[in-house]
Every structure is written in structure tokens, then in C-alpha cells.
Design a protein around this motif. Structure first.
Motif, PDB file in Angstrom:
ATOM      1  N   VAL A 176       0.842  -1.195   0.000  1.00  0.00           N
ATOM      2  CA  VAL A 176       0.000   0.000   0.000  1.00  0.00           C
ATOM      3  C   VAL A 176       0.879   1.248   0.000  1.00  0.00           C
ATOM      4  O   VAL A 176       0.627   2.201  -0.737  1.00  0.00           O
ATOM      5  N   ARG A 177       1.950   1.249   0.817  1.00  0.00           N
ATOM      6  CA  ARG A 177       2.852   2.393   0.876  1.00  0.00           C
ATOM      7  C   ARG A 177       3.542   2.599  -0.473  1.00  0.00           C
ATOM      8  O   ARG A 177       3.680   3.724  -0.938  1.00  0.00           O
ATOM      9  N   VAL A 178       3.986   1.513  -1.102  1.00  0.00           N
ATOM     10  CA  VAL A 178       4.632   1.620  -2.414  1.00  0.00           C
ATOM     11  C   VAL A 178       3.655   2.216  -3.426  1.00  0.00           C
ATOM     12  O   VAL A 178       4.001   3.128  -4.180  1.00  0.00           O
ATOM     13  N   ALA A 179       2.409   1.735  -3.434  1.00  0.00           N
ATOM     14  CA  ALA A 179       1.397   2.262  -4.357  1.00  0.00           C
ATOM     15  C   ALA A 179       1.130   3.740  -4.069  1.00  0.00           C
ATOM     16  O   ALA A 179       1.010   4.547  -4.997  1.00  0.00           O
ATOM     17  N   ARG A 210       1.719   9.459  -5.389  1.00  0.00           N
ATOM     18  CA  ARG A 210       2.171  10.789  -4.989  1.00  0.00           C
ATOM     19  C   ARG A 210       3.149  11.366  -6.015  1.00  0.00           C
ATOM     20  O   ARG A 210       3.075  12.543  -6.366  1.00  0.00           O
ATOM     21  N   ARG A 211       4.066  10.531  -6.524  1.00  0.00           N
ATOM     22  CA  ARG A 211       5.006  11.003  -7.550  1.00  0.00           C
ATOM     23  C   ARG A 211       4.271  11.426  -8.813  1.00  0.00           C
ATOM     24  O   ARG A 211       4.597  12.442  -9.428  1.00  0.00           O
ATOM     25  N   ARG A 212       3.253  10.644  -9.214  1.00  0.00           N
ATOM     26  CA  ARG A 212       2.490  10.983 -10.421  1.00  0.00           C
ATOM     27  C   ARG A 212       1.715  12.282 -10.242  1.00  0.00           C
ATOM     28  O   ARG A 212       1.695  13.137 -11.124  1.00  0.00           O
ATOM     29  N   VAL A 213       1.062  12.428  -9.083  1.00  0.00           N
ATOM     30  CA  VAL A 213       0.299  13.655  -8.812  1.00  0.00           C
ATOM     31  C   VAL A 213       1.240  14.850  -8.781  1.00  0.00           C
ATOM     32  O   VAL A 213       0.941  15.899  -9.348  1.00  0.00           O
ATOM     33  N   THR A 214       2.393  14.697  -8.144  1.00  0.00           N
ATOM     34  CA  THR A 214       3.370  15.783  -8.080  1.00  0.00           C
ATOM     35  C   THR A 214       3.840  16.166  -9.480  1.00  0.00           C
ATOM     36  O   THR A 214       3.948  17.349  -9.808  1.00  0.00           O
ATOM     37  N   TRP A 221       0.954  17.935 -11.185  1.00  0.00           N
ATOM     38  CA  TRP A 221       0.764  19.250 -10.577  1.00  0.00           C
ATOM     39  C   TRP A 221       1.780  20.239 -11.141  1.00  0.00           C
ATOM     40  O   TRP A 221       1.447  21.370 -11.458  1.00  0.00           O
ATOM     41  N   GLY A 222       3.017  19.780 -11.291  1.00  0.00           N
ATOM     42  CA  GLY A 222       4.062  20.645 -11.832  1.00  0.00           C
ATOM     43  C   GLY A 222       3.773  21.054 -13.276  1.00  0.00           C
ATOM     44  O   GLY A 222       4.088  22.169 -13.696  1.00  0.00           O
ATOM     45  N   ARG A 223       3.146  20.187 -14.054  1.00  0.00           N
ATOM     46  CA  ARG A 223       2.823  20.493 -15.463  1.00  0.00           C
ATOM     47  C   ARG A 223       1.747  21.564 -15.584  1.00  0.00           C
ATOM     48  O   ARG A 223       1.765  22.354 -16.507  1.00  0.00           O
ATOM     49  N   TYR A 224       0.783  21.522 -14.668  1.00  0.00           N
ATOM     50  CA  TYR A 224      -0.382  22.398 -14.813  1.00  0.00           C
ATOM     51  C   TYR A 224      -0.301  23.652 -13.948  1.00  0.00           C
ATOM     52  O   TYR A 224      -1.202  24.469 -13.980  1.00  0.00           O
TER      53      TYR A 224
END
Length: 186
Positions: free
Chosen positions: A166-169, A174-178, A181-184
């Protein structure tokens, strides 16, 4: 060398999945050093390891992993110096207990390029440093035994608990959202 079906298959030994690993070393006495590599997912210090290979002996497969993960050539022992267990995170997110047979590899050469160059960090470490850098207590003890050193109990930090599926997922999410977020962001 004839291998049993379980060894050739390399997936299970006594109900556990099984891998082979090389313990890369060079030098003697005060100059003894071990090469550790970072894992690709968690970036923790490990030794080169992988699944047994169908057309190779276990020690030859361990030597192949040392080349693929760290660009190493050397003389590998045909008999394991020991083993350790760890929880392997599978692509499905499940965790499986894996037994790893460890074969010492006296390093005689290092390649400038190799298959996994750039995917891992490599570092030559003194025996105490290497033993304390790895997460798995049995691997820590194996390195200390091979180097013929004693690790005082107070210098042996308790191992960090491996991340749960669960932590790995969550970390991946979190990396994908970050990244998104940086793109938009304006």
C-alpha cells in the motif's frame, strides 16, 4: 552440473521463491571493500541479485547479475557463502518472501558501460560500512562473517521495515500527482 527441477525453475525452493546473488569484493585486510548497488524502486543498498537462469548454473547466474547490475567481471565461488531472506515487491503489489543464495565474487574488472548503468548507484564500501548499509539483518551478518569482523550490538541499528504494498502504491501515486501538478501550475 545437473540441477534439480526446482533449481532450474528458480521460482520456488521449499515453498519460497528463490534468487541468486553475487557478493562483489576486492582487496584484503584493511583494504577489503564490498560493492553495493541501489535497488531500482526503493533505492536502498543491496547486492546484485536476480532469478536463476534456465541455461546457467546458479553461481554463473549470480555472476551475470553482477555484470548486468554493476558492470563487474570476476571470479565467482561455485558454492554459496550463505543466504538471506527478504520481502520482494511484485508488480502486482503483493509481497513474497524470497530466499537468496549468495556467491562471493572476487572482482577483477569493471566495465565502462553495462545493461543497467544509470538505473542504479554503485559504491565500494569498507566491511563495517557495507554491513550497516544493507537493510536485511541476515545479509548484514553474512557480510560481517565473510569479512571476519564483529559488529557490536549497539552498532547494529534495527532494520527499517520494508515498505508495504500500500505504501509503495501511495508513493507511486504521490510522484504521479506531483509530476502532473508541476505540469499544470501557472
Amino acid at each position: 552440473m545437473t540441477e534439480t527441477g526446482a533449481k532450474q525453475e528458480g521460482r520456488k525452493s521449499g515453498g519460497k521463491r528463490r534468487q541468486v546473488a553475487a557478493l562483489p569484493w576486492r582487496g584484503e585486510g584493511e583494504n577489503l571493500r564490498f560493492l553495493l548497488v541501489s535497488s531500482r524502486e526503493t533505492r536502498r543498498w543491496v547486492i546484485p541479485k536476480g532469478w536463476p537462469m534456465k541455461d546457467k548454473t546458479d553461481f554463473a547466474a549470480a555472476a551475470q547479475e553482477a555484470y548486468e547490475e554493476a558492470g563487474l567481471d570476476g571470479v565467482i565461488a561455485e558454492t554459496p557463502v550463505g543466504d538471506y531472506e527478504y520481502l520482494k515487491r511484485l508488480k502486482s503489489g503483493a509481497a513474497k518472501l524470497v530466499k537468496v543464495d549468495v556467491y562471493p565474487l572476487r572482482v577483477t574488472g569493471e566495465h565502462a558501460t553495462w545493461p543497467e548503468k544509470g538505473q542504479r548507484t554503485l559504491e565500494w564500501m569498507a566491511p563495517v560500512e557495507a554491513a550497516l548499509a544493507v537493510q536485511e539483518p541476515d545479509l548484514r551478518d553474512l557480510i560481517a562473517r565473510f569479512a571476519e569482523i564483529e559488529l557490536p550490538e549497539e552498532e547494529r541499528p534495527s532494520p527499517h521495515v520494508a515498505p508495504t504494498p500500500v505504501r509503495v502504491a501511495f508513493q507511486r501515486l504521490r510522484r504521479r500527482v506531483t509530476a502532473l501538478w508541476g505540469r499544470y501550475r501557472p
